[in-house]
Design an enzyme around this catalytic site. Structure first.
Site, PDB file in Angstrom:
ATOM      1  N   ASN A  43       0.842  -1.184   0.000  1.00 59.89           N
ATOM      2  CA  ASN A  43       0.000   0.000   0.000  1.00 59.89           C
ATOM      3  C   ASN A  43       0.885   1.245   0.000  1.00 59.89           C
ATOM      4  O   ASN A  43       1.969   1.268   0.584  1.00 59.89           O
ATOM      5  CB  ASN A  43      -0.987   0.002   1.179  1.00 59.89           C
ATOM      6  CG  ASN A  43      -0.348  -0.120   2.540  1.00 59.89           C
ATOM      7  OD1 ASN A  43       0.571  -0.897   2.744  1.00 59.89           O
ATOM      8  ND2 ASN A  43      -0.853   0.634   3.498  1.00 59.89           N
ATOM      9  N   GLU A  45       0.344   5.250   0.674  1.00 63.02           N
ATOM     10  CA  GLU A  45      -0.554   6.311   1.127  1.00 63.02           C
ATOM     11  C   GLU A  45      -0.123   7.656   0.569  1.00 63.02           C
ATOM     12  O   GLU A  45       0.987   7.809   0.054  1.00 63.02           O
ATOM     13  CB  GLU A  45      -0.580   6.363   2.660  1.00 63.02           C
ATOM     14  CG  GLU A  45      -1.202   5.140   3.276  1.00 63.02           C
ATOM     15  CD  GLU A  45      -1.252   5.184   4.790  1.00 63.02           C
ATOM     16  OE1 GLU A  45      -1.901   4.285   5.355  1.00 63.02           O
ATOM     17  OE2 GLU A  45      -0.653   6.095   5.414  1.00 63.02           O
ATOM     18  N   GLU A  56      -3.098  -4.686  -3.003  1.00 66.33           N
ATOM     19  CA  GLU A  56      -3.647  -5.582  -4.012  1.00 66.33           C
ATOM     20  C   GLU A  56      -3.732  -4.904  -5.366  1.00 66.33           C
ATOM     21  O   GLU A  56      -3.356  -5.460  -6.398  1.00 66.33           O
ATOM     22  CB  GLU A  56      -5.054  -6.065  -3.619  1.00 66.33           C
ATOM     23  CG  GLU A  56      -5.104  -6.785  -2.283  1.00 66.33           C
ATOM     24  CD  GLU A  56      -5.416  -5.855  -1.113  1.00 66.33           C
ATOM     25  OE1 GLU A  56      -4.704  -4.835  -0.905  1.00 66.33           O
ATOM     26  OE2 GLU A  56      -6.376  -6.147  -0.388  1.00 66.33           O
ATOM     27  N   CYS A  90     -10.575  -3.168  -4.111  1.00 66.19           N
ATOM     28  CA  CYS A  90      -9.652  -4.238  -4.489  1.00 66.19           C
ATOM     29  C   CYS A  90     -10.408  -5.478  -4.927  1.00 66.19           C
ATOM     30  O   CYS A  90      -9.986  -6.175  -5.860  1.00 66.19           O
ATOM     31  CB  CYS A  90      -8.715  -4.561  -3.332  1.00 66.19           C
ATOM     32  SG  CYS A  90      -7.513  -3.238  -3.053  1.00 66.19           S
TER      33      CYS A  90
END
Length: 141
Positions: A43, A45, A56, A90
């Site tokens: 991930n 951010e 994902e 996702c």
């Protein structure tokens, strides 16, 4: 072909690269595609939080950018109890490229849960249905 445990290990490694200074929620993902190749993601951010990208989707977008179109499976690793499942966005992205793909959610303590994309999103947008509707709209003009 990569084994499920190898896929989880790759997702765990990818998690180490997460950029999550705001939530501190680090996620790693690894997907295996129809070619047998594996793509990883974490991930990422952003201060403008809506521009954050989940692990994902990062992995799927990397795969698609390299020419892949079929996802066979995904492993997702978090540090939650129980392991966290994919978010709605996702789930839909995975459904686009692998509605019957297997899903392994795991945590750092070694707990795993096994499912499928279709189980997580039983009535996801089907690309063929959407394209057929677009074609019908174009023909009506």
């Amino acid at each position: 072909m990569v084994t499920p445990s190898e896929l989880v290990a790759l997702a765990r490694e990818a998690r180490e690269h997460a950029y999550a200074p705001y939530s501190r929620f680090h996620v790693g993902a690894a997907i295996v595609c129809g070619s047998g190749r594996v793509y990883t993601g974490c991930n990422v951010e952003n201060a403008s939080y809506s521009h954050t990208c989940c692990a994902e989707r990062t992995a799927v977008f990397k795969a698609v950018s390299e020419g892949e179109r079929v996802v066979l499976g995904v492993a997702i690793v978090t540090d939650t109890q129980p392991p966290a499942s994919p978010c709605g966005s996702c789930r839909q992205v995975l459904h686009e490229f692998g509605p019957d793909a297997f899903v392994i959610v795991a945590n750092l303590q070694g707990e795993e849960r096994h499912s499928t994309v279709r189980a997580y999103l039983p009535e996801g947008f089907d690309p063929e249905v959407v394209l057929a509707a677009i074609r019908r709209g174009q023909e009506a003009r």
